[in-house]
Design a protein around this motif. Sequence first.
Motif, PDB file in Angstrom:
ATOM      1  N   ILE A  27       1.069  -1.130   0.223  1.00  0.00           N
ATOM      2  CA  ILE A  27      -0.089  -0.338  -0.020  1.00  0.00           C
ATOM      3  C   ILE A  27       0.435   1.191  -0.426  1.00  0.00           C
ATOM      4  O   ILE A  27       0.534   2.081  -0.430  1.00  0.00           O
ATOM      5  CB  ILE A  27      -0.581  -0.038   1.366  1.00  0.00           C
ATOM      6  N   THR A  30       3.068   1.132  -3.680  1.00  0.00           N
ATOM      7  CA  THR A  30       1.845   1.536  -4.901  1.00  0.00           C
ATOM      8  C   THR A  30       1.688   3.115  -5.492  1.00  0.00           C
ATOM      9  O   THR A  30       1.613   3.441  -6.572  1.00  0.00           O
ATOM     10  CB  THR A  30       0.813   1.179  -4.830  1.00  0.00           C
ATOM     11  N   PRO A  31       1.595   4.296  -4.714  1.00  0.00           N
ATOM     12  CA  PRO A  31       1.277   5.370  -5.061  1.00  0.00           C
ATOM     13  C   PRO A  31       2.879   6.161  -5.306  1.00  0.00           C
ATOM     14  O   PRO A  31       2.794   6.689  -6.222  1.00  0.00           O
ATOM     15  CB  PRO A  31       1.146   6.254  -3.187  1.00  0.00           C
ATOM     16  N   LEU A  32       4.232   5.453  -5.891  1.00  0.00           N
ATOM     17  CA  LEU A  32       5.126   5.827  -5.404  1.00  0.00           C
ATOM     18  C   LEU A  32       4.903   5.850  -7.189  1.00  0.00           C
ATOM     19  O   LEU A  32       5.160   6.705  -7.675  1.00  0.00           O
ATOM     20  CB  LEU A  32       5.751   5.114  -5.106  1.00  0.00           C
ATOM     21  N   LEU A  34       2.669   5.348  -8.782  1.00  0.00           N
ATOM     22  CA  LEU A  34       1.370   6.321 -10.273  1.00  0.00           C
ATOM     23  C   LEU A  34       2.079   7.737  -9.851  1.00  0.00           C
ATOM     24  O   LEU A  34       1.775   8.160 -10.964  1.00  0.00           O
ATOM     25  CB  LEU A  34      -0.021   6.456  -9.118  1.00  0.00           C
ATOM     26  N   ILE A  35       2.694   8.109  -9.061  1.00  0.00           N
ATOM     27  CA  ILE A  35       4.127   9.577  -9.195  1.00  0.00           C
ATOM     28  C   ILE A  35       4.740   9.643  -9.999  1.00  0.00           C
ATOM     29  O   ILE A  35       4.596   9.843 -11.412  1.00  0.00           O
ATOM     30  CB  ILE A  35       4.708   9.696  -7.888  1.00  0.00           C
ATOM     31  N   LYS A  36       5.577   8.081 -10.376  1.00  0.00           N
ATOM     32  CA  LYS A  36       6.333   8.324 -10.946  1.00  0.00           C
ATOM     33  C   LYS A  36       5.503   7.844 -12.848  1.00  0.00           C
ATOM     34  O   LYS A  36       6.012   8.851 -14.030  1.00  0.00           O
ATOM     35  CB  LYS A  36       7.114   7.243 -11.529  1.00  0.00           C
ATOM     36  N   THR A  48      11.484   8.885  -6.102  1.00  0.00           N
ATOM     37  CA  THR A  48      10.348   7.524  -5.832  1.00  0.00           C
ATOM     38  C   THR A  48      11.285   6.767  -5.491  1.00  0.00           C
ATOM     39  O   THR A  48      10.984   5.561  -4.826  1.00  0.00           O
ATOM     40  CB  THR A  48       9.706   7.728  -6.687  1.00  0.00           C
ATOM     41  N   CYS A  55      11.100   1.344   1.561  1.00  0.00           N
ATOM     42  CA  CYS A  55      10.940  -0.025   1.699  1.00  0.00           C
ATOM     43  C   CYS A  55      10.641  -1.266   1.633  1.00  0.00           C
ATOM     44  O   CYS A  55      10.211  -1.838   2.191  1.00  0.00           O
ATOM     45  CB  CYS A  55       8.964   0.420   0.389  1.00  0.00           C
ATOM     46  N   THR A 131       1.091  -5.049  -7.615  1.00  0.00           N
ATOM     47  CA  THR A 131       1.399  -3.278  -7.241  1.00  0.00           C
ATOM     48  C   THR A 131       2.777  -2.839  -6.975  1.00  0.00           C
ATOM     49  O   THR A 131       3.422  -1.855  -7.748  1.00  0.00           O
ATOM     50  CB  THR A 131       0.024  -3.038  -7.085  1.00  0.00           C
ATOM     51  N   ALA A 135       5.806  -0.352  -9.053  1.00  0.00           N
ATOM     52  CA  ALA A 135       6.360   0.859  -8.457  1.00  0.00           C
ATOM     53  C   ALA A 135       7.448   0.026  -8.300  1.00  0.00           C
ATOM     54  O   ALA A 135       8.558   1.578  -8.191  1.00  0.00           O
ATOM     55  CB  ALA A 135       5.471   0.461  -6.686  1.00  0.00           C
TER      56      ALA A 135
END
Length: 309
Positions: A27, A30-32, A34-36, A48, A55, A131, A135
């Motif tokens: 969790i 995964t946003p990393l 999406l940022i990329k 990132t 992480c 995911t 990432a």
Amino acid sequence: MLSFLPGWLLFPFSFSAFALNLAFWGIVVTPLGLIKLLLPFKAVHRLTGYAGKGCYRGWTAVNTALINLFNHVDWQVTGAQTLDKQSWYLLISNHKSWLDIPVVSTVAHSRIPEPKFFLKDQLKWLPFLGTGCWALDMPFMKRYSAAQLAKRPELKGKDIETTRASCQKFKTVPTTIINFVEGTRFTEQKKAHKQSPFQYLLPPKAGGIAFTLASMGEQFNAILDFTLLYPDNPDHVALDMLMGKLKRVVVQVEVLPVDQQVIGDYFNDEQFRQRFQLWLNQRWQLKDQQIAQYYQQRASTTQTEHLAC
């Protein structure tokens, strides 16, 4: 350490703990990705990337702590004294269990750059795991059978294109690229099906690592040949670990040079292809002999101890 508790009691707690660790970091990471995807700038990718490494290190540290919490494990790592976190490595290994990835990550944690695993394409659809790996720029490989290639010739070489694209991402930051070259976990059934000439191993597949070496060979400082053994848990290693029965993890590391013996045009130079396949098969023969020697020495020591008693 909770290994004194019954396995049936430990299992639900250990399984839940490992699942929660995977879900948490999946969790978070995964946003990393999406940022990329949304901000394709080098500075953003660097930031990132650093966050993703943190992480991954967190996931590894918790995994190692959980393995040691639920089991009384004797970790035996040899040959890793000269490794360096600021280098580039290609790591090849035998594949025995689902536990291999956490074990390799544990050994890598303070010794070499965070590893990038070649993963089966199907794994990208697993919640959190897929995911998270996406990432972290883990390369997903599609393997096509001979029957699939016969029906769709245009698929030939697609997995190699994936390897090429993935390798380009790893040229600017110290990286360990890992390949379980047998392609699947060892079982006696698979050994018989593949008619393996080895006692403890499946036949290695040369194409993937040959292309990785062709793409990045000059940048690799060394090839790391890992031999993974779980001598007290020969059958269901991951299940035994979850039930507190994992006794010993043996990791033997051999550092090999990156030279003209392993760098060449594997797909167009027939002579080099034969030489490379011979080199890899000889490595696997040596690995098989080392595993056999380990078990022979262990049996001899056990017999001596019994005689002494």
